[in-house]
Design a protein around this motif. Structure first.
Motif, PDB file in Angstrom:
ATOM      1  N   PHE A 143       0.859  -1.191   0.000  1.00  0.00           N
ATOM      2  CA  PHE A 143       0.000   0.000   0.000  1.00  0.00           C
ATOM      3  C   PHE A 143       0.886   1.229   0.000  1.00  0.00           C
ATOM      4  CE2 PHE A 143       0.590  -1.008   4.514  1.00  0.00           C
ATOM      5  CZ  PHE A 143       1.019   0.205   5.011  1.00  0.00           C
ATOM      6  N   GLN A 144       0.306   2.345  -0.413  1.00  0.00           N
ATOM      7  CA  GLN A 144       0.985   3.637  -0.286  1.00  0.00           C
ATOM      8  C   GLN A 144      -0.049   4.744  -0.360  1.00  0.00           C
ATOM      9  OE1 GLN A 144       3.680   3.405  -3.755  1.00  0.00           O
ATOM     10  NE2 GLN A 144       2.781   5.345  -4.360  1.00  0.00           N
ATOM     11  N   ALA A 145       0.265   5.844   0.311  1.00  0.00           N
ATOM     12  CA  ALA A 145      -0.620   7.009   0.308  1.00  0.00           C
ATOM     13  C   ALA A 145       0.213   8.243   0.612  1.00  0.00           C
ATOM     14  CB  ALA A 145      -1.735   6.851   1.337  1.00  0.00           C
ATOM     15  N   GLU A 146      -0.310   9.364   0.192  1.00  0.00           N
ATOM     16  CA  GLU A 146       0.366  10.647   0.420  1.00  0.00           C
ATOM     17  C   GLU A 146      -0.678  11.699   0.752  1.00  0.00           C
ATOM     18  OE1 GLU A 146       2.706  13.874  -2.297  1.00  0.00           O
ATOM     19  OE2 GLU A 146       3.350  11.788  -2.464  1.00  0.00           O
ATOM     20  N   ARG A 147      -0.353  12.541   1.731  1.00  0.00           N
ATOM     21  CA  ARG A 147      -1.241  13.637   2.122  1.00  0.00           C
ATOM     22  C   ARG A 147      -0.387  14.840   2.516  1.00  0.00           C
ATOM     23  NH1 ARG A 147      -5.255  11.895   6.666  1.00  0.00           N
ATOM     24  NH2 ARG A 147      -6.159  13.874   6.077  1.00  0.00           N
TER      25      ARG A 147
END
Length: 160
Positions: A143-147
């Protein structure tokens, strides 16, 4: 001729039996790449460098066999700099072709944080994987996410 046919048929039956035991491997090669979705995450650092990563995931079982969610690993970056890595063992059931929410709180520790009373908007990235266990077989679903998050405090952002 009959013995050759018996060997071929026997080999086919054996491979069918083995593939049934490995039902955790779906026919779609990228199925595990799509199995975990980051619902949300928050990061909180304190002036002394301690903190917490609150990670909210949705895990879908891409296989036809029930699984156990065994572990979650992560790498956390702030403004492109790696500030934390970690792994946490979990033990949660996941039904065949089912999905389940998974919330993990990772304690964080670094050198004394920098910052102040006014939060600064920073690019925060989290990437990692969830380990799904099918009996003795394990598969990692990434998984990966950016905010962009307002952080009042952050670890020193030097080096990698």
């Amino acid at each position: 001729m009959h013995s050759r046919r018996a060997v071929v048929v026997g080999g086919l039956l054996a491979s069918a039996w083995v593939s049934g035991c490995l039902g955790s491997v779906p026919f779609r090669p990228r199925a595990y790449d799509e199995a975990v979705r980051v619902v949300g995450f928050q990061v909180d650092f304190q002036p002394d460098g301690t903190g917490v990563l609150d990670l909210d995931l949705e895990v879908r079982n891409p296989a036809s066999d029930a699984a156990t969610l065994a572990a979650v690993d992560f790498t956390l970056r702030v403004d492109g700099r790696r500030v934390a890595v970690g792994t946490q063992q979990v033990a949660a059931p996941l039904a065949e072709d089912g999905s389940a929410p998974l919330r993990v709180l990772f304690p964080l520790a670094s050198g004394r944080a920098t910052g102040g009373l006014e939060p600064v908007r920073r690019r925060v990235q989290v990437e990692g994987g969830v380990v799904l266990r099918f009996g003795g077989t394990e598969r990692r679903a990434p998984f990966q996410a950016e905010r962009v998050l307002p952080l009042a405090w952050a670890p020193p952002l030097e080096g990698d």
